[in-house]
Design a protein around this motif. Structure first.
Motif, mmCIF file in Angstrom:
data_model
loop_
_atom_site.group_PDB
_atom_site.id
_atom_site.type_symbol
_atom_site.label_atom_id
_atom_site.label_comp_id
_atom_site.label_asym_id
_atom_site.label_seq_id
_atom_site.Cartn_x
_atom_site.Cartn_y
_atom_site.Cartn_z
ATOM 1 N N LEU A 147 2.400 16.417 -48.735
ATOM 2 C CA LEU A 147 3.633 15.633 -48.680
ATOM 3 C C LEU A 147 3.210 13.855 -48.786
ATOM 4 O O LEU A 147 2.558 13.320 -48.015
ATOM 5 N N TYR A 148 3.713 13.577 -49.628
ATOM 6 C CA TYR A 148 3.580 12.027 -50.040
ATOM 7 C C TYR A 148 3.726 11.174 -48.638
ATOM 8 O O TYR A 148 4.937 11.242 -48.326
ATOM 9 N N ASN A 149 2.709 10.410 -48.562
ATOM 10 C CA ASN A 149 3.097 9.340 -47.192
ATOM 11 C C ASN A 149 1.962 8.176 -47.715
ATOM 12 O O ASN A 149 0.826 8.369 -48.107
ATOM 13 N N GLU A 150 2.589 7.225 -47.726
ATOM 14 C CA GLU A 150 1.747 5.954 -48.087
ATOM 15 C C GLU A 150 0.890 5.787 -47.101
ATOM 16 O O GLU A 150 -0.150 5.011 -47.369
ATOM 17 N N ASP A 151 0.859 6.308 -45.933
ATOM 18 C CA ASP A 151 -0.075 5.927 -44.758
ATOM 19 C C ASP A 151 -1.428 6.580 -45.163
ATOM 20 O O ASP A 151 -2.648 6.173 -44.710
ATOM 21 N N ILE A 152 -1.447 7.854 -46.005
ATOM 22 C CA ILE A 152 -2.470 8.387 -46.452
ATOM 23 C C ILE A 152 -2.832 8.064 -47.704
ATOM 24 O O ILE A 152 -3.971 8.471 -48.361
ATOM 25 N N ASP A 153 -2.330 7.223 -48.461
ATOM 26 C CA ASP A 153 -2.420 6.877 -49.934
ATOM 27 C C ASP A 153 -3.207 5.710 -50.058
ATOM 28 O O ASP A 153 -2.776 4.506 -50.376
ATOM 29 N N VAL A 154 -4.628 5.865 -49.449
ATOM 30 C CA VAL A 154 -5.484 4.674 -49.387
ATOM 31 C C VAL A 154 -6.623 5.092 -50.231
ATOM 32 O O VAL A 154 -7.500 6.096 -49.968
ATOM 33 N N GLU A 155 -7.047 4.206 -50.969
ATOM 34 C CA GLU A 155 -7.930 4.416 -51.935
ATOM 35 C C GLU A 155 -9.339 4.557 -51.096
ATOM 36 O O GLU A 155 -9.515 3.770 -49.961
ATOM 37 N N GLY A 156 -10.136 5.375 -51.457
ATOM 38 C CA GLY A 156 -11.270 5.824 -50.835
ATOM 39 C C GLY A 156 -11.356 6.739 -49.632
ATOM 40 O O GLY A 156 -12.054 7.144 -49.292
ATOM 41 N N GLN A 157 -9.967 7.289 -49.279
ATOM 42 C CA GLN A 157 -9.635 7.920 -48.204
ATOM 43 C C GLN A 157 -8.588 8.909 -48.576
ATOM 44 O O GLN A 157 -8.095 9.759 -47.837
ATOM 45 N N LEU A 158 -8.482 9.102 -49.693
ATOM 46 C CA LEU A 158 -7.503 10.050 -50.435
ATOM 47 C C LEU A 158 -7.977 11.689 -50.159
ATOM 48 O O LEU A 158 -9.140 12.212 -50.315
ATOM 49 N N PRO A 159 -6.888 12.233 -49.956
ATOM 50 C CA PRO A 159 -7.171 13.892 -49.982
ATOM 51 C C PRO A 159 -7.775 14.349 -51.008
ATOM 52 O O PRO A 159 -7.461 14.002 -52.407
ATOM 53 N N GLU A 160 -8.886 15.262 -51.131
ATOM 54 C CA GLU A 160 -9.313 15.787 -52.524
ATOM 55 C C GLU A 160 -8.185 16.208 -53.471
ATOM 56 O O GLU A 160 -8.612 15.956 -54.563
ATOM 57 N N ALA A 161 -7.422 16.910 -53.023
ATOM 58 C CA ALA A 161 -6.399 17.528 -53.720
ATOM 59 C C ALA A 161 -5.797 16.223 -54.489
ATOM 60 O O ALA A 161 -5.329 16.622 -55.891
ATOM 61 N N VAL A 162 -5.221 15.157 -53.828
ATOM 62 C CA VAL A 162 -4.772 14.085 -54.704
ATOM 63 C C VAL A 162 -5.651 13.468 -55.679
ATOM 64 O O VAL A 162 -5.144 13.271 -56.804
ATOM 65 N N VAL A 163 -7.078 13.335 -55.451
ATOM 66 C CA VAL A 163 -7.879 12.861 -56.318
ATOM 67 C C VAL A 163 -8.040 13.636 -57.528
ATOM 68 O O VAL A 163 -7.881 13.047 -58.689
ATOM 69 N N ALA A 166 -6.815 12.694 -61.398
ATOM 70 C CA ALA A 166 -7.581 12.730 -62.373
ATOM 71 C C ALA A 166 -7.379 13.706 -63.494
ATOM 72 O O ALA A 166 -7.420 13.383 -64.744
ATOM 73 N N ALA A 167 -6.729 14.956 -63.272
ATOM 74 C CA ALA A 167 -5.990 15.687 -64.299
ATOM 75 C C ALA A 167 -5.000 15.267 -64.950
ATOM 76 O O ALA A 167 -4.952 15.304 -66.337
ATOM 77 N N VAL A 168 -3.992 14.543 -64.345
ATOM 78 C CA VAL A 168 -2.862 13.731 -65.194
ATOM 79 C C VAL A 168 -3.273 12.793 -66.028
ATOM 80 O O VAL A 168 -3.107 12.535 -67.192
ATOM 81 N N ALA A 169 -4.391 11.882 -65.300
ATOM 82 C CA ALA A 169 -4.946 10.831 -66.189
ATOM 83 C C ALA A 169 -5.715 11.215 -67.327
ATOM 84 O O ALA A 169 -5.560 10.570 -68.497
ATOM 85 N N ALA A 170 -6.366 12.635 -67.325
ATOM 86 C CA ALA A 170 -7.219 12.849 -68.432
ATOM 87 C C ALA A 170 -6.456 13.594 -69.534
ATOM 88 O O ALA A 170 -6.741 13.459 -70.773
ATOM 89 N N ALA A 171 -5.183 13.934 -69.250
ATOM 90 C CA ALA A 171 -4.290 14.786 -70.172
ATOM 91 C C ALA A 171 -3.787 13.522 -71.135
ATOM 92 O O ALA A 171 -3.348 12.576 -70.803
ATOM 93 N N ASP A 172 -3.413 13.989 -72.309
ATOM 94 C CA ASP A 172 -2.706 13.190 -73.401
ATOM 95 C C ASP A 172 -1.248 13.311 -73.041
ATOM 96 O O ASP A 172 -0.489 12.320 -73.552
#
Length: 190
Positions: free
Chosen positions: A45-61, A65-71
């Protein structure tokens, strides 16, 4: 080749929306590659406390990345209590961050779906369009597809075996890909 990420709002394996999404993948027009993304069910569940660059859960990364790579993104969603499923809203929230540099920012998104209700999940589709628009996506609204009475209509028939649905999906996909090409031409001209 236009790469389109397909996100299903239902996590249920036998979901009619999953079946509709698979039919869309199978009917991809020439020049478009549609592929189902299965990992959004693993997003916390989205939580700004865990939305920390370098510490993101693998599922989020992986998801970002999948969304960013898609057109573009094609969302196929049911309606849950008159709105979008919680997992879809969570996926939208994760893709909307970080603010100003998110993976969904400026990304073309179209929403279709089916539901047991008589209006085919129109409320959910409208809610998804609103949420994606606020998140910064370029919501494509030139064509829609809402299939009502899914539990009855697809009780013994897969959407890809329903001639009317196949025709509607082909028309939707052709328009979506045409809209994506027009957006790309606009961007190149700018």
């Amino acid at each position: 080749m236009t790469d389109i990420l397909v996100l299903v709002g239902s996590l249920r394996a036998a979901s009619t929306n999953r079946q509709l999404a698979q039919a869309a993948v199978d009917l991809a027009p020439e020049g478009a590659n549609l592929h189902l993304y299965e990992g959004h069910g693993a997003l916390p569940l989205y939580n700004e406390d865990i939305d920390v660059e370098g510490q993101l859960p693998e599922a989020v990364v992986e998801y970002r990345a999948a969304v960013a790579a898609a057109d573009a993104v094609l969302v196929v969603t049911p309606e849950h209590n008159g709105t979008i499923p919680a997992n879809l809203k969570n996926a939208i929230d994760w893709s909307s961050r970080p603010f100003g540099g998110s993976s969904i920012s400026g990304k073309p998104v179209a929403i279709i779906g089916t539901s047991f209700a008589q209006f085919g999940g129109v409320w959910a589709q409208n809610e998804a369009r609103k949420a994606y628009g606020i998140a910064g996506a370029r919501v494509i609204e030139s064509t829609v597809l809402a299939v009502p009475n899914s539990m009855v209509r697809f009780a013994e028939t897969h959407p890809k075996e329903d001639a009317e649905i196949v025709e509607q999906l082909r028309a939707f996909l052709a328009q979506f890909v045409s809209d994506l090409a027009a957006l790309k031409n606009e961007e190149q001209a700018a």
